[in-house]
Design a protein around this motif. Structure first.
Motif, PDB file in Angstrom:
ATOM      1  N   GLN A 180       0.835  -1.209   0.000  1.00 44.97           N
ATOM      2  CA  GLN A 180       0.000   0.000   0.000  1.00 44.97           C
ATOM      3  C   GLN A 180       0.872   1.263   0.000  1.00 44.97           C
ATOM      4  O   GLN A 180       0.588   2.211  -0.724  1.00 44.97           O
ATOM      5  N   ALA A 181       1.908   1.237   0.803  1.00 44.44           N
ATOM      6  CA  ALA A 181       2.789   2.415   0.847  1.00 44.44           C
ATOM      7  C   ALA A 181       3.422   2.663  -0.524  1.00 44.44           C
ATOM      8  O   ALA A 181       3.537   3.816  -0.973  1.00 44.44           O
ATOM      9  N   ASP A 182       3.792   1.585  -1.206  1.00 42.67           N
ATOM     10  CA  ASP A 182       4.386   1.732  -2.548  1.00 42.67           C
ATOM     11  C   ASP A 182       3.356   2.254  -3.548  1.00 42.67           C
ATOM     12  O   ASP A 182       3.668   3.095  -4.404  1.00 42.67           O
ATOM     13  N   ALA A 183       2.133   1.761  -3.412  1.00 40.00           N
ATOM     14  CA  ALA A 183       1.084   2.214  -4.333  1.00 40.00           C
ATOM     15  C   ALA A 183       0.804   3.702  -4.136  1.00 40.00           C
ATOM     16  O   ALA A 183       0.595   4.456  -5.100  1.00 40.00           O
ATOM     17  N   ILE A 184       0.839   4.137  -2.890  1.00 40.05           N
ATOM     18  CA  ILE A 184       0.634   5.563  -2.597  1.00 40.05           C
ATOM     19  C   ILE A 184       1.780   6.382  -3.199  1.00 40.05           C
ATOM     20  O   ILE A 184       1.568   7.436  -3.808  1.00 40.05           O
ATOM     21  N   ALA A 185       2.987   5.869  -3.042  1.00 43.11           N
ATOM     22  CA  ALA A 185       4.159   6.568  -3.584  1.00 43.11           C
ATOM     23  C   ALA A 185       4.072   6.655  -5.103  1.00 43.11           C
ATOM     24  O   ALA A 185       4.459   7.666  -5.699  1.00 43.11           O
ATOM     25  N   ALA A 186       3.536   5.615  -5.716  1.00 46.39           N
ATOM     26  CA  ALA A 186       3.406   5.620  -7.177  1.00 46.39           C
ATOM     27  C   ALA A 186       2.474   6.748  -7.632  1.00 46.39           C
ATOM     28  O   ALA A 186       2.566   7.235  -8.747  1.00 46.39           O
ATOM     29  N   LYS A 187       1.587   7.171  -6.737  1.00 47.02           N
ATOM     30  CA  LYS A 187       0.698   8.299  -7.062  1.00 47.02           C
ATOM     31  C   LYS A 187       1.323   9.630  -6.657  1.00 47.02           C
ATOM     32  O   LYS A 187       0.642  10.661  -6.618  1.00 47.02           O
ATOM     33  N   GLY A 188       2.568   9.609  -6.247  1.00 46.77           N
ATOM     34  CA  GLY A 188       3.268  10.868  -6.007  1.00 46.77           C
ATOM     35  C   GLY A 188       3.280  11.355  -4.571  1.00 46.77           C
ATOM     36  O   GLY A 188       3.610  12.500  -4.302  1.00 46.77           O
ATOM     37  N   ALA A 189       2.908  10.511  -3.603  1.00 48.88           N
ATOM     38  CA  ALA A 189       2.896  10.991  -2.217  1.00 48.88           C
ATOM     39  C   ALA A 189       3.565   9.977  -1.291  1.00 48.88           C
ATOM     40  O   ALA A 189       3.571   8.783  -1.570  1.00 48.88           O
ATOM     41  N   ARG A 190       4.136  10.485  -0.225  1.00 43.75           N
ATOM     42  CA  ARG A 190       4.647   9.590   0.803  1.00 43.75           C
ATOM     43  C   ARG A 190       3.908   9.869   2.108  1.00 43.75           C
ATOM     44  O   ARG A 190       3.438  10.988   2.341  1.00 43.75           O
ATOM     45  N   LEU A 191       3.833   8.826   2.911  1.00 43.73           N
ATOM     46  CA  LEU A 191       3.139   8.990   4.185  1.00 43.73           C
ATOM     47  C   LEU A 191       4.074   9.626   5.198  1.00 43.73           C
ATOM     48  O   LEU A 191       5.236   9.231   5.300  1.00 43.73           O
ATOM     49  N   VAL A 192       3.570  10.577   5.930  1.00 40.24           N
ATOM     50  CA  VAL A 192       4.307  11.035   7.107  1.00 40.24           C
ATOM     51  C   VAL A 192       3.336  10.965   8.279  1.00 40.24           C
ATOM     52  O   VAL A 192       2.234  11.509   8.243  1.00 40.24           O
ATOM     53  N   ILE A 193       3.750  10.206   9.270  1.00 39.84           N
ATOM     54  CA  ILE A 193       2.856   9.952  10.395  1.00 39.84           C
ATOM     55  C   ILE A 193       3.376  10.682  11.621  1.00 39.84           C
ATOM     56  O   ILE A 193       4.491  10.435  12.081  1.00 39.84           O
ATOM     57  N   PHE A 194       2.581  11.619  12.100  1.00 36.71           N
ATOM     58  CA  PHE A 194       2.955  12.378  13.293  1.00 36.71           C
ATOM     59  C   PHE A 194       2.339  11.707  14.512  1.00 36.71           C
ATOM     60  O   PHE A 194       1.126  11.478  14.550  1.00 36.71           O
ATOM     61  N   VAL A 195       3.176  11.399  15.469  1.00 35.49           N
ATOM     62  CA  VAL A 195       2.668  10.754  16.679  1.00 35.49           C
ATOM     63  C   VAL A 195       2.987  11.660  17.867  1.00 35.49           C
ATOM     64  O   VAL A 195       4.152  11.924  18.162  1.00 35.49           O
ATOM     65  N   ASP A 196       1.934  12.123  18.518  1.00 35.22           N
ATOM     66  CA  ASP A 196       2.163  13.067  19.617  1.00 35.22           C
ATOM     67  C   ASP A 196       1.414  12.599  20.854  1.00 35.22           C
ATOM     68  O   ASP A 196       0.628  11.654  20.802  1.00 35.22           O
ATOM     69  N   ASP A 197       1.674  13.290  21.928  1.00 42.27           N
ATOM     70  CA  ASP A 197       0.952  13.029  23.170  1.00 42.27           C
ATOM     71  C   ASP A 197       1.160  11.651  23.746  1.00 42.27           C
ATOM     72  O   ASP A 197       0.327  11.139  24.482  1.00 42.27           O
ATOM     73  N   LEU A 198       2.301  11.023  23.387  1.00 42.35           N
ATOM     74  CA  LEU A 198       2.655   9.759  24.035  1.00 42.35           C
ATOM     75  C   LEU A 198       2.678   9.927  25.542  1.00 42.35           C
ATOM     76  O   LEU A 198       2.360   9.007  26.295  1.00 42.35           O
ATOM     77  N   ASP A 199       3.088  11.123  25.968  1.00 42.47           N
ATOM     78  CA  ASP A 199       3.248  11.351  27.409  1.00 42.47           C
ATOM     79  C   ASP A 199       1.921  11.310  28.159  1.00 42.47           C
ATOM     80  O   ASP A 199       1.900  11.258  29.374  1.00 42.47           O
TER      81      ASP A 199
END
Ligand SMILES: Nc1ncnc2c1ncn2[C@@H]1O[C@H](COP(=O)(O)OP(=O)(O)O)[C@@H](O)[C@H]1O
Ligand SMILES: [Mg+2]
Length: 430
Positions: A180-199
């Motif tokens: 899935q990540a490769d298919a998304i990249a083939a459409k010109g985008a990469r995933l960036v996942i922000f993870v906050d508030d672990l604390d």
């Protein structure tokens, strides 16, 4: 001496208080571009190889969430099409049996929001993966202990066995997600996942979040940006591996090892220096009476933006209350500011002073050098024979352990308002 007011006669405060929300770039008062610029450069540079994980490290209140927000905004403004920006807030999902499903859901929802519908196929595929996983009794196990911590493995055969069982499951899931990540990249985008508030998660959940992240998102064409306070991770490691009985030192080491495995690029939010604190205070557009105390504040606050805002807010409210009350009008605001700082930054000393306000007078004298903390005689002269020894002990305790309070006590004027100190402390909840 001024009488304390009855609590019911206190008018409602009207001063505007500063919000504690994370700020975006337009409200940046700490020159965070120095972090944002290089990080955005890393994320957008075609030469950066994925998977790639950035860890934003900093103490509570140092600005981690704000930095994440600024990076996100910058990507949205300047590189909108090139990233699918996923915001995962593990705290919201803390009641779930595993973080994996909410994480996948969040990715799916974000992909579905793409204005041009570029990712419809991936949305569908991840949807069916979620359905399968939801029914999978192995799911809980599959996310357990998935990050290879050599030390833990060596220590426990049981642990290694459990890992063996789940590894093939993991491989299957990963390859599905990689497609899935490769298919998304083939459409010109990469995933960036922000993870906050672990604390804000329970300690035991923190490791679960990190493992879910590592396992399923350690994929080509995926970036992760995670905000972390190291002590929180250590607490999570201690809770998660309680059965192995690690010492505090081992926990810290395992925490390091853990993060080394997960994070390629650690970024540390530096404590503010005196100049930055001054600029921060100047930039906050404070009400006049507080602005008048800026010079004092600059010297006595700890260099942490959340703590500074907290001090300012308590000052503002306390000031508003005192101005609207006849009997409190004559209070010295500079004294109040020092006590607010003490309350926020040194709660133990504040609590001790609440029980015996003279302690503040004694500490002031000790920091200024007019009271020798090694000799009981001076204490007898000032506080009487009965209280001298316990006062000396209290002064020594705080004087030795809290030298950073020197600026707070020198020239404080506590001696001049000694008779009213109890009232001041009462105003601050003492
Ligand atoms: N660059 C900045 N400019 C102005 N205020 C900031 C900045 N960074 C943080 N703050 C303020 O400091 C406080 C703590 O910030 P936050 O990002 O929530 O910290 P953390 O996530 O590390 O606990 C918030 O009130 C926030 O508005
Ligand atoms: Mg935060």
């Amino acid at each position: 001496m001024i009488e304390p007011p009855a609590p019911s006669s206190l008018p409602a405060p009207s001063s505007p208080v500063l919000s504690d929300s994370p700020v975006g770039g337009s409200l940046d008062r700490l020159e965070f571009d120095r972090y944002v610029d290089p990080l955005v450069e890393v994320l957008t540079n075609d030469a950066t190889e994925t998977p790639f994980t950035i860890g934003v490290f900093g103490a509570w209140g140092s600005g981690k969430s704000s930095l994440i927000k600024m990076i996100d905004q910058r990507l949205a403004a300047d590189h909108g099409e090139a990233f699918v920006r996923v915001h995962f807030n593990p705290w919201i999902h803390r009641k779930e049996p595993t973080m994996l499903l909410p994480l996948l859901h969040t990715v799916q929802d974000t992909l579905a929001e793409d204005g041009r519908g570029r990712f419809a196929a991936a949305v569908k595929r991840i949807g069916s993966l979620i359905t399968t996983l939801s029914m999978d009794v192995l799911l809980r196990k599959a996310t357990e202990g998935a990050v290879t911590i050599d030390r833990v493995e060596q220590l426990s055969e049981r642990y290694a066995e459990r890992r063996g069982q789940v590894e093939s499951e993991i491989r299957k899931l990963r390859s599905t997600l990689q497609r899935q990540a490769d298919a998304i990249a083939a459409k010109g985008a990469r995933l960036v996942i922000f993870v906050d508030d672990l604390d804000r998660c329970e300690p035991a959940e923190i490791v679960d979040v990190l493992e879910s992240l590592k396992l399923f998102l350690d994929l080509r064409n995926v970036f992760i940006v995670v905000a972390i306070a190291k002590e929180i991770v250590d607490r999570g490691v201690a809770a998660r591996y309680r059965e192995f009985g690690f010492s505090a030192e081992q926990v810290v080491e395992i925490g390091d090892e853990y993060l080394d495995k997960i994070i390629q690029l650690p970024v540390y939010l530096l404590p503010l220096d005196a100049v930055a604190v001054g600029r921060f205070l100047d930039a906050l557009d404070l009400p006049a009476p507080i602005a008048a105390q800026t010079e004092l504040l600059r010297r006595v606050v700890t260099p942490n933006p959340r703590r500074i805002k907290r001090v300012l807010n308590i000052c503002a409210v306390t000031h508003a209350i005192s101005r609207r009350h006849d009997r409190l009008e004559d209070l010295r605001f500079d004294v109040l500011v020092r006590l607010v700082v003490l309350r926020v930054q040194s709660p133990a000393l504040h609590a001790a002073a609440t029980k015996r306000p003279d302690l503040l007078v004694a500490l002031e004298a000790a920091y200024e050098g007019s009271l020798n903390i090694e000799r009981t005689e001076g204490f007898v002269n000032r506080f009487g024979a009965q209280d001298a020894q316990s006062m000396q002990a209290a002064v020594r305790r705080f004087h030795d352990s809290q030298d950073h309070l020197r600026n707070l006590f020198e020239g404080a004027g506590f001696a001049e308002v000694a008779g009213d100190l109890r009232l001041y402390l009462t105003m601050l909840g003492g």
